[in-house]
Write a protein that holds these residues in place. Structure first.
Motif, PDB file in Angstrom:
ATOM      1  N   MET A 270       1.080  -1.493   0.186  1.00  0.00           N
ATOM      2  CA  MET A 270      -0.016   0.006  -0.246  1.00  0.00           C
ATOM      3  C   MET A 270       1.164   1.469   0.029  1.00  0.00           C
ATOM      4  N   ALA A 272       0.039   3.705  -1.986  1.00  0.00           N
ATOM      5  CA  ALA A 272      -0.905   5.605  -1.945  1.00  0.00           C
ATOM      6  C   ALA A 272      -0.912   5.663  -1.093  1.00  0.00           C
ATOM      7  N   VAL A 274      -3.513   7.409   0.515  1.00  0.00           N
ATOM      8  CA  VAL A 274      -5.363   7.806   0.485  1.00  0.00           C
ATOM      9  C   VAL A 274      -5.624   8.850   1.855  1.00  0.00           C
ATOM     10  N   ASP A 276      -7.786   9.909   4.361  1.00  0.00           N
ATOM     11  CA  ASP A 276      -8.267   9.316   5.648  1.00  0.00           C
ATOM     12  C   ASP A 276      -9.800   9.788   6.189  1.00  0.00           C
ATOM     13  N   PRO A 306     -12.505   4.348   5.441  1.00  0.00           N
ATOM     14  CA  PRO A 306     -11.706   2.817   6.527  1.00  0.00           C
ATOM     15  C   PRO A 306     -10.346   2.739   6.279  1.00  0.00           C
ATOM     16  N   ASP A 307      -9.762   2.241   7.103  1.00  0.00           N
ATOM     17  CA  ASP A 307      -8.210   1.797   6.680  1.00  0.00           C
ATOM     18  C   ASP A 307      -7.548   1.093   5.664  1.00  0.00           C
ATOM     19  N   ILE A 308      -7.747   0.661   4.581  1.00  0.00           N
ATOM     20  CA  ILE A 308      -7.455  -0.057   3.959  1.00  0.00           C
ATOM     21  C   ILE A 308      -6.186  -1.023   3.937  1.00  0.00           C
ATOM     22  N   LEU A 309      -5.443  -0.813   4.959  1.00  0.00           N
ATOM     23  CA  LEU A 309      -3.872  -1.596   4.976  1.00  0.00           C
ATOM     24  C   LEU A 309      -4.229  -1.761   6.442  1.00  0.00           C
ATOM     25  N   PHE A 324       2.663   1.557   3.950  1.00  0.00           N
ATOM     26  CA  PHE A 324       3.557   2.700   3.946  1.00  0.00           C
ATOM     27  C   PHE A 324       3.051   4.295   5.046  1.00  0.00           C
ATOM     28  N   ALA A 326       3.861   8.481   6.229  1.00  0.00           N
ATOM     29  CA  ALA A 326       4.781   9.296   6.461  1.00  0.00           C
ATOM     30  C   ALA A 326       4.964  10.137   7.421  1.00  0.00           C
ATOM     31  N   LYS A 338       2.569   2.922  14.558  1.00  0.00           N
ATOM     32  CA  LYS A 338       1.486   2.616  13.002  1.00  0.00           C
ATOM     33  C   LYS A 338       1.949   0.873  13.272  1.00  0.00           C
ATOM     34  N   LYS A 342      -1.891  -1.020  13.316  1.00  0.00           N
ATOM     35  CA  LYS A 342      -2.516  -1.470  11.869  1.00  0.00           C
ATOM     36  C   LYS A 342      -1.438  -3.043  11.175  1.00  0.00           C
TER      37      LYS A 342
HETATM   38  N1  CTP Z   1      -3.849   3.802   4.256  1.00  0.00           N
HETATM   39  C1  CTP Z   1      -5.060   2.605   4.080  1.00  0.00           C
HETATM   40  N2  CTP Z   1      -6.173   2.928   4.348  1.00  0.00           N
HETATM   41  C2  CTP Z   1      -6.307   4.730   4.463  1.00  0.00           C
HETATM   42  C3  CTP Z   1      -5.518   5.575   4.912  1.00  0.00           C
HETATM   43  C4  CTP Z   1      -4.062   4.759   4.744  1.00  0.00           C
HETATM   44  O1  CTP Z   1      -4.584   2.059   3.588  1.00  0.00           O
HETATM   45  N3  CTP Z   1      -8.039   5.115   5.060  1.00  0.00           N
HETATM   46  C5  CTP Z   1      -2.505   2.913   3.962  1.00  0.00           C
HETATM   47  C6  CTP Z   1      -1.397   3.976   3.614  1.00  0.00           C
HETATM   48  O2  CTP Z   1      -1.847   3.896   1.955  1.00  0.00           O
HETATM   49  C7  CTP Z   1       0.069   3.809   4.043  1.00  0.00           C
HETATM   50  C8  CTP Z   1      -0.276   3.032   5.152  1.00  0.00           C
HETATM   51  O3  CTP Z   1      -1.919   3.111   5.472  1.00  0.00           O
HETATM   52  O4  CTP Z   1      -0.028   2.313   3.273  1.00  0.00           O
HETATM   53  C9  CTP Z   1      -0.428   5.136   6.250  1.00  0.00           C
HETATM   54  O5  CTP Z   1      -1.084   5.153   7.333  1.00  0.00           O
HETATM   55  P1  CTP Z   1      -1.639   6.378   8.066  1.00  0.00           P
HETATM   56  O6  CTP Z   1      -1.560   6.165   9.286  1.00  0.00           O
HETATM   57  O7  CTP Z   1      -2.094   6.975   6.980  1.00  0.00           O
HETATM   58  O8  CTP Z   1      -0.411   7.259   8.382  1.00  0.00           O
HETATM   59  P2  CTP Z   1      -0.251   8.341   7.400  1.00  0.00           P
HETATM   60  O9  CTP Z   1      -0.421   8.418   6.269  1.00  0.00           O
HETATM   61  O10 CTP Z   1       0.805   8.469   7.823  1.00  0.00           O
HETATM   62  O11 CTP Z   1      -0.963   9.235   8.575  1.00  0.00           O
HETATM   63  P3  CTP Z   1      -1.017   9.097  10.547  1.00  0.00           P
HETATM   64  O12 CTP Z   1       0.517   9.868  10.101  1.00  0.00           O
HETATM   65  O13 CTP Z   1      -1.905  10.791  10.398  1.00  0.00           O
HETATM   66  O14 CTP Z   1      -1.934   8.566  10.696  1.00  0.00           O
END
Ligand code: CTP
Length: 402
Positions: A270, A272, A274, A276, A306-309, A324, A326, A338, A342
């Motif tokens: 993943m 991308a 995505v 939130d 939804p959190d796809i990962l 990934f 960020a 993280k 997850k």
């Molecule tokens: N991701 C996902 N679905 C979402 C949001 C993120 O699958 N709705 C995946 C992204 O593709 C990436 C990872 O989760 O692999 C990033 O996690 P995320 O929790 O969104 O981290 P950040 O983008 O770094 O944001 P934050 O630190 O605010 O949680």
């Protein structure tokens, strides 16, 4: 790697003077190398030099009876296990794209069934001309591997993209192409780019992800022989050779596509960005400012996507799931949290506060964080190299599971 039979087609650019060095490199790896030179290439590099370094006769003309008597052009095309065109001029690329066969080089290129790698070299304006862009896109779609060109000072006096990739890079790309496909039989799903969440008929909530990292991972997975599916948020990047691309816009569309494709996948990455959150309801029509009294704000209500990962990680199975992260500070610690939250097999953490890496850049500096907490920091590398190292790691994880 096994020694192979490599046919090197040299067309007429100044970079042809570097080709003896390429021949020597390929010979050192144990490959047999035969050269075909075009009439204009002979102006830049001597056939005798190429013959001496390759220790094979050099072919120059389609109608030379002595040459044809030794090995005819079709036999030469069949002999090759790989064909490299270096330098590839704009003219040669155009002929190759159109299927023109009006000399020995282009005839052999049309007749061969071997994988083809081209290293373009030309003036920056010729390289960026729409005709050349279209020819390169056609070749790319046909699975021709394009190495370079690089940016820099050009022999014609201009600066910009157009220099032939160095012999070392061309030889490296060939080794990869000819290597044993380490992911053959594997299905790899990669998501890339930033999703777009509609606000109204014309506006969207977007983010700064360019998709380059995810596209590079998909390209590398396909090069390693995986059946590769790229679920891509809007991006102008070309689809890498051998990759099946599914274009989506929103996080919900990405979720559907990823889940459907991941069912029989051994690896999901993943990459991308995505969104939130999405607007609770997208206005079907364009919001007009006349409808809002001046000085008053507009409130958008957002809901969580939804959190796809996390969903993928909750599904049982042997699949390797990579996420990934960020982060702008405490990169490794935040990535560890993280990963634990997850439940994925690996997190690729990006420091988005760096100016020389991340989002739109061609380079990236990442840390690979594992469930045990180990963190491997990679130096600043081109995204293609980050993709290679990441897939090396994924292959190890897959190997340990199956
Ligand atoms: N991701 C996902 N679905 C979402 C949001 C993120 O699958 N709705 C995946 C992204 O593709 C990436 C990872 O989760 O692999 C990033 O996690 P995320 O929790 O969104 O981290 P950040 O983008 O770094 O944001 P934050 O630190 O605010 O949680």
């Amino acid at each position: 790697m096994e020694p192979r039979r490599v046919l090197l087609v040299v067309s007429g650019g100044i970079a042809a003077y570097k080709i003896p060095e390429l021949v020597r490199r390929l010979k050192r790896t144990g490959h047999a190398v035969r050269c075909v030179v075009t009439a204009s290439a002979r102006e830049f590099v001597s056939p005798l030099t190429l013959q001496t370094v390759s220790a094979e006769p050099v072919r120059e003309s389609l109608f030379d009876r002595a040459e044809e008597g030794q090995i005819d052009h079709i036999a030469l095309a069949d002999w090759a296990e790989a064909v490299v065109v270096a330098p590839a001029t704009a003219n040669l690329l155009a002929k190759l794209a159109a299927g023109i066969a009006d000399d020995l080089a282009t005839t052999v290129l049309l007749a061969t069934r071997a994988p083809l790698l081209v290293a373009p070299a030309m003036n920056v304006n010729m390289w960026s001309h729409p005709a050349t862009r279209a020819n390169v896109a056609t070749l790319h779609e046909r699975g021709v591997e394009i190495v370079g060109p690089e940016a820099g000072e050009l022999a014609c006096g201009w600066e910009g993209e157009g220099r032939m990739a160095e012999p070392e890079a061309i030889a490296g790309a060939l080794e990869l192409r000819l290597g044993r496909p380490s992911l053959a039989g594997e299905r790899v799903v990669v998501s890339a780019g930033g999703t777009r969440e509609p606000v109204d008929a014309v506006r969207v909530l977007a983010n700064r992800s360019s998709g380059k990292m995810g596209f590079a991972i998909a390209a590398e997975a396909a090069r390693r022989g995986a059946e590769t599916i790229l679920v891509a948020a809007p991006s102008a990047l070309p689809t890498p050779p051998g990759v099946r691309r599914i274009d989506i816009e929103t996080a919900l569309e990405m979720r559907d596509a990823v889940h459907a494709e991941a069912r029989s996948a051994g690896v999901v990455v993943m990459a991308a960005a995505v969104a939130d959150f999405r607007p609770a309801s997208a206005h079907a029509r364009k919001l007009k400012k006349e409808d809002l009294p001046e000085g008053e704000g507009l409130t958008l209500e957002l809901v969580r996507n939804p959190d796809i990962l996390a969903e993928l990680c909750r599904e049982p199975g042997e699949r390797v799931v990579v996420g990934f992260a960020a982060e702008s500070h405490d990169v490794v610690e935040a990535a560890r949290r993280k990963l634990a939250r997850k439940g994925c097999d690996l997190i690729v953490a990006n420091d988005v506060s760096r100016e020389d890496a991340g989002f739109e850049s061609d380079a990236n500096a990442v840390v690979l964080v594992s469930p045990g907490g180990e963190a491997e920091a990679l130096p600043l590398l081109p995204k293609s190299e980050v993709a290679r190292r990441l897939l090396d790691r994924i292959e190890k994880l897959r190997g340990a599971r199956s």
